[in-house]
Design an enzyme around this catalytic site. Sequence first.
Site, PDB file in Angstrom:
ATOM      1  N   ALA A  63       0.840  -1.203   0.000  1.00 30.45           N
ATOM      2  CA  ALA A  63       0.000   0.000   0.000  1.00 30.45           C
ATOM      3  C   ALA A  63       0.872   1.247   0.000  1.00 30.45           C
ATOM      4  CB  ALA A  63      -0.899  -0.002   1.225  1.00 30.45           C
ATOM      5  N   GLY A  64       0.370   2.287  -0.642  1.00 29.74           N
ATOM      6  CA  GLY A  64       1.071   3.563  -0.656  1.00 29.74           C
ATOM      7  C   GLY A  64       1.776   3.816  -1.977  1.00 29.74           C
ATOM      8  N   ASP A  66       0.671   2.942  -5.016  1.00 35.47           N
ATOM      9  CA  ASP A  66      -0.352   3.387  -5.974  1.00 35.47           C
ATOM     10  C   ASP A  66      -1.612   3.745  -5.191  1.00 35.47           C
ATOM     11  OD1 ASP A  66      -1.789   3.937  -8.213  1.00 35.47           O
ATOM     12  OD2 ASP A  66      -1.573   1.966  -9.147  1.00 35.47           O
ATOM     13  N   THR A  87      -3.522   3.820   0.535  1.00 35.36           N
ATOM     14  CA  THR A  87      -4.721   3.898   1.359  1.00 35.36           C
ATOM     15  C   THR A  87      -5.762   4.856   0.782  1.00 35.36           C
ATOM     16  OG1 THR A  87      -3.580   3.339   3.406  1.00 35.36           O
ATOM     17  CG2 THR A  87      -5.535   4.659   3.642  1.00 35.36           C
ATOM     18  N   ASN A 112       8.390   8.767   5.575  1.00 35.96           N
ATOM     19  CA  ASN A 112       7.273   9.527   5.011  1.00 35.96           C
ATOM     20  C   ASN A 112       6.315   9.931   6.105  1.00 35.96           C
ATOM     21  OD1 ASN A 112       4.300   8.357   4.608  1.00 35.96           O
ATOM     22  ND2 ASN A 112       5.720   6.620   4.757  1.00 35.96           N
ATOM     23  N   ARG A 113       5.740  11.113   5.886  1.00 29.66           N
ATOM     24  CA  ARG A 113       4.653  11.567   6.751  1.00 29.66           C
ATOM     25  C   ARG A 113       3.541  12.140   5.864  1.00 29.66           C
ATOM     26  NH1 ARG A 113       9.031  15.016   8.642  1.00 29.66           N
ATOM     27  NH2 ARG A 113       8.945  17.053   7.648  1.00 29.66           N
ATOM     28  N   PHE A 116      -1.980  10.095   4.230  1.00 36.30           N
ATOM     29  CA  PHE A 116      -3.045   9.594   3.349  1.00 36.30           C
ATOM     30  C   PHE A 116      -3.599  10.614   2.347  1.00 36.30           C
ATOM     31  CE2 PHE A 116      -4.680   6.630   7.008  1.00 36.30           C
ATOM     32  CZ  PHE A 116      -3.620   5.774   6.814  1.00 36.30           C
ATOM     33  N   ASN A 145      -6.623  -0.902   0.351  1.00 39.34           N
ATOM     34  CA  ASN A 145      -6.284  -0.585   1.737  1.00 39.34           C
ATOM     35  C   ASN A 145      -7.137   0.603   2.182  1.00 39.34           C
ATOM     36  OD1 ASN A 145      -4.778   1.084   3.755  1.00 39.34           O
ATOM     37  ND2 ASN A 145      -3.283  -0.567   3.615  1.00 39.34           N
ATOM     38  N   SER A 181      -0.839   3.241  10.277  1.00 39.89           N
ATOM     39  CA  SER A 181       0.028   4.296   9.758  1.00 39.89           C
ATOM     40  C   SER A 181       0.307   5.283  10.881  1.00 39.89           C
ATOM     41  CB  SER A 181      -0.641   5.015   8.590  1.00 39.89           C
ATOM     42  OG  SER A 181      -0.696   4.147   7.488  1.00 39.89           O
ATOM     43  N   ASN A 183       1.010   8.402  10.628  1.00 37.68           N
ATOM     44  CA  ASN A 183       0.872   9.809  10.236  1.00 37.68           C
ATOM     45  C   ASN A 183      -0.540  10.367  10.294  1.00 37.68           C
ATOM     46  OD1 ASN A 183       3.689   9.868   9.590  1.00 37.68           O
ATOM     47  ND2 ASN A 183       3.183   8.672   7.774  1.00 37.68           N
ATOM     48  N   THR A 184      -1.483   9.602  10.866  1.00 39.49           N
ATOM     49  CA  THR A 184      -2.832  10.123  11.085  1.00 39.49           C
ATOM     50  C   THR A 184      -3.059  10.077  12.591  1.00 39.49           C
ATOM     51  OG1 THR A 184      -3.658   9.384   8.944  1.00 39.49           O
ATOM     52  CG2 THR A 184      -5.309   9.682  10.670  1.00 39.49           C
ATOM     53  N   LYS A 219      -3.905  -4.590   8.851  1.00 38.69           N
ATOM     54  CA  LYS A 219      -2.482  -4.218   8.721  1.00 38.69           C
ATOM     55  C   LYS A 219      -1.989  -3.631  10.036  1.00 38.69           C
ATOM     56  CE  LYS A 219       0.899  -1.939   5.810  1.00 38.69           C
ATOM     57  NZ  LYS A 219       1.152  -1.280   4.539  1.00 38.69           N
ATOM     58  N   ASN A 248       3.468  -2.192   8.897  1.00 40.76           N
ATOM     59  CA  ASN A 248       3.534  -0.826   8.380  1.00 40.76           C
ATOM     60  C   ASN A 248       4.922  -0.229   8.713  1.00 40.76           C
ATOM     61  OD1 ASN A 248       2.608   1.739   7.409  1.00 40.76           O
ATOM     62  ND2 ASN A 248       0.534   1.041   7.863  1.00 40.76           N
ATOM     63  N   TYR A 316       7.697  -1.875  -0.798  1.00 40.00           N
ATOM     64  CA  TYR A 316       7.565  -0.509  -1.279  1.00 40.00           C
ATOM     65  C   TYR A 316       8.963   0.080  -1.442  1.00 40.00           C
ATOM     66  CZ  TYR A 316       5.941   4.331  -1.766  1.00 40.00           C
ATOM     67  OH  TYR A 316       5.690   5.598  -2.241  1.00 40.00           O
TER      68      TYR A 316
HETATM   69  C1  LIG Z   1       6.050   6.790   0.838  1.00 41.86           C
HETATM   70  C2  LIG Z   1       5.271   5.691   1.537  1.00 41.86           C
HETATM   71  C3  LIG Z   1       3.881   5.754   1.576  1.00 41.86           C
HETATM   72  C4  LIG Z   1       3.153   4.751   2.213  1.00 41.86           C
HETATM   73  N1  LIG Z   1       1.788   4.826   2.230  1.00 41.86           N
HETATM   74  C5  LIG Z   1       1.087   3.831   2.843  1.00 41.86           C
HETATM   75  C6  LIG Z   1      -0.328   3.859   2.841  1.00 41.86           C
HETATM   76  O1  LIG Z   1      -0.956   4.741   2.268  1.00 41.86           O
HETATM   77  N2  LIG Z   1      -0.989   2.868   3.497  1.00 41.86           N
HETATM   78  C7  LIG Z   1      -0.330   1.841   4.137  1.00 41.86           C
HETATM   79  O2  LIG Z   1      -0.970   0.947   4.711  1.00 41.86           O
HETATM   80  N3  LIG Z   1       1.024   1.777   4.105  1.00 41.86           N
HETATM   81  C8  LIG Z   1       1.723   2.737   3.491  1.00 41.86           C
HETATM   82  N4  LIG Z   1       3.082   2.671   3.469  1.00 41.86           N
HETATM   83  C9  LIG Z   1       3.759   1.543   4.159  1.00 41.86           C
HETATM   84  C10 LIG Z   1       4.124   0.416   3.199  1.00 41.86           C
HETATM   85  O3  LIG Z   1       2.968  -0.161   2.631  1.00 41.86           O
HETATM   86  C11 LIG Z   1       4.912  -0.680   3.958  1.00 41.86           C
HETATM   87  O4  LIG Z   1       4.072  -1.261   4.941  1.00 41.86           O
HETATM   88  C12 LIG Z   1       6.149  -0.120   4.640  1.00 41.86           C
HETATM   89  O5  LIG Z   1       6.758   0.892   3.884  1.00 41.86           O
HETATM   90  C13 LIG Z   1       7.182  -1.208   4.906  1.00 41.86           C
HETATM   91  O6  LIG Z   1       7.585  -1.832   3.706  1.00 41.86           O
HETATM   92  P1  LIG Z   1       8.929  -1.410   2.894  1.00 41.86           P
HETATM   93  O7  LIG Z   1      10.048  -1.432   3.899  1.00 41.86           O
HETATM   94  O8  LIG Z   1       9.035  -2.436   1.812  1.00 41.86           O
HETATM   95  O9  LIG Z   1       8.701  -0.042   2.367  1.00 41.86           O
HETATM   96  C14 LIG Z   1       3.830   3.660   2.837  1.00 41.86           C
HETATM   97  C15 LIG Z   1       5.232   3.597   2.770  1.00 41.86           C
HETATM   98  C16 LIG Z   1       5.945   4.580   2.126  1.00 41.86           C
HETATM   99  C17 LIG Z   1       7.452   4.480   2.071  1.00 41.86           C
END
Ligand SMILES: Cc1cc2nc3c(=O)[nH]c(=O)nc-3n(C[C@H](O)[C@H](O)[C@H](O)COP(=O)(O)O)c2cc1C
Length: 334
Positions: A63-64, A66, A87, A112-113, A116, A145, A181, A183-184, A219, A248, A316
């Site tokens: 997630a995140g 796309d 999300t 990231n912060r 959503f 998500n 997450s 950041n909310t 999640k 996450n 991601y």
């Molecule tokens: C820029 C960014 C945006 C993300 N946005 C979301 C999100 O919208 N919803 C969510 O559940 N996780 C989000 N994530 C978390 C990722 O889905 C993942 O759980 C997390 O980054 C750990 O995996 P990774 O180490 O492969 O990045 C985001 C991560 C990054 C780096």
Amino acid sequence: MSIYTSLVRPLLFRFEPETAHRFTLAALRVPGLARLLVPRKPPVADKVSLMGLTFRNRLGIAAGVDKNGDAPLAWRDLGFGFAELGTVTYHPQPGNPRPRVFRYPSERALVNRLGFPNIGAKAFASRLRRLRTRQAVYDFPIGINLGKSKVTPLPDAPSDYLGSLKILHALGDFFVINISSPNTAGLRDLAQPDDLRRLLSALQEFNRSTSDPKPLLLKISPDSEDRYLPDLVAITREFQLAGIVATNTTSQRTPENPHEAGGLSGHPLTHRALTVARIIRPLLARDQILIGVGGVMDSGHYRLRRQAGADLVQMYTGLVYLGPTAAWDILGRS
Ligand SMILES: Cc1cc2nc3c(=O)[nH]c(=O)nc-3n(C[C@H](O)[C@H](O)[C@H](O)COP(=O)(O)O)c2cc1C
């Protein structure tokens, strides 16, 4: 060194992370372009049926990547086995002020912060509806998500998530309820047992009332203390969720980690996300699945996550550092 790491990545990294991400999504929207960026033969496949769905391999987009469903099928062309979009929140929202994504190449990390930013459940539904009517998508499950809208007070979270699920129910192959997450404000409080039961009960009651109930997953955060994880898993069993997505991003920092505020992902998260997977796997019911995510940056990390019992794996940050051939780098070349 690939062309991506020697040429394209240095160019992309000259731009602010979000701008580079926007370029990438715009490029991937061009029909057929994704296929030109990768080997002709797909990566090693390990076709599997889980949750009543067929996955052509076990590696997916987290997630995140796309958030608005900009390029759902390009992920398939890039060799992945599934994608989790979003999300998505009920209300469209701009997210936090910029800058809000930061790269740390020497650590292979991101912070990231974003908070959503997304087009909202209704607009997202129209996009997916167009996709679903245009093209039957076999062996490439699309998950959605769901998160809480910023404007919705925490006690009203169940009706906010439920509003999104109702709009999107027919359009996702599975749904991930995101309470993790960082950041909310207050979102992670929804992991408190009473709040979580209220949320899952509302969502599962609606889901079961439909003619085609969908797999629902939770999640979770890597920052829950180990002693709380069994309770979390027990609640997912109580509501017969299809599984857990762990994890996450983390709010924790060691002295050598980047200190920008937000959720840390990538290599610094590898160890904790693997530990959480190992703790959770034996606690899940036999028909529940584990999606392992967090710091999967190479094929060794993928193997270890699978050995920890992850049925599916997502990435991601690894995608940002490895580029379009990430699925081949992780799964191997066929
Ligand atoms: C820029 C960014 C945006 C993300 N946005 C979301 C999100 O919208 N919803 C969510 O559940 N996780 C989000 N994530 C978390 C990722 O889905 C993942 O759980 C997390 O980054 C750990 O995996 P990774 O180490 O492969 O990045 C985001 C991560 C990054 C780096």
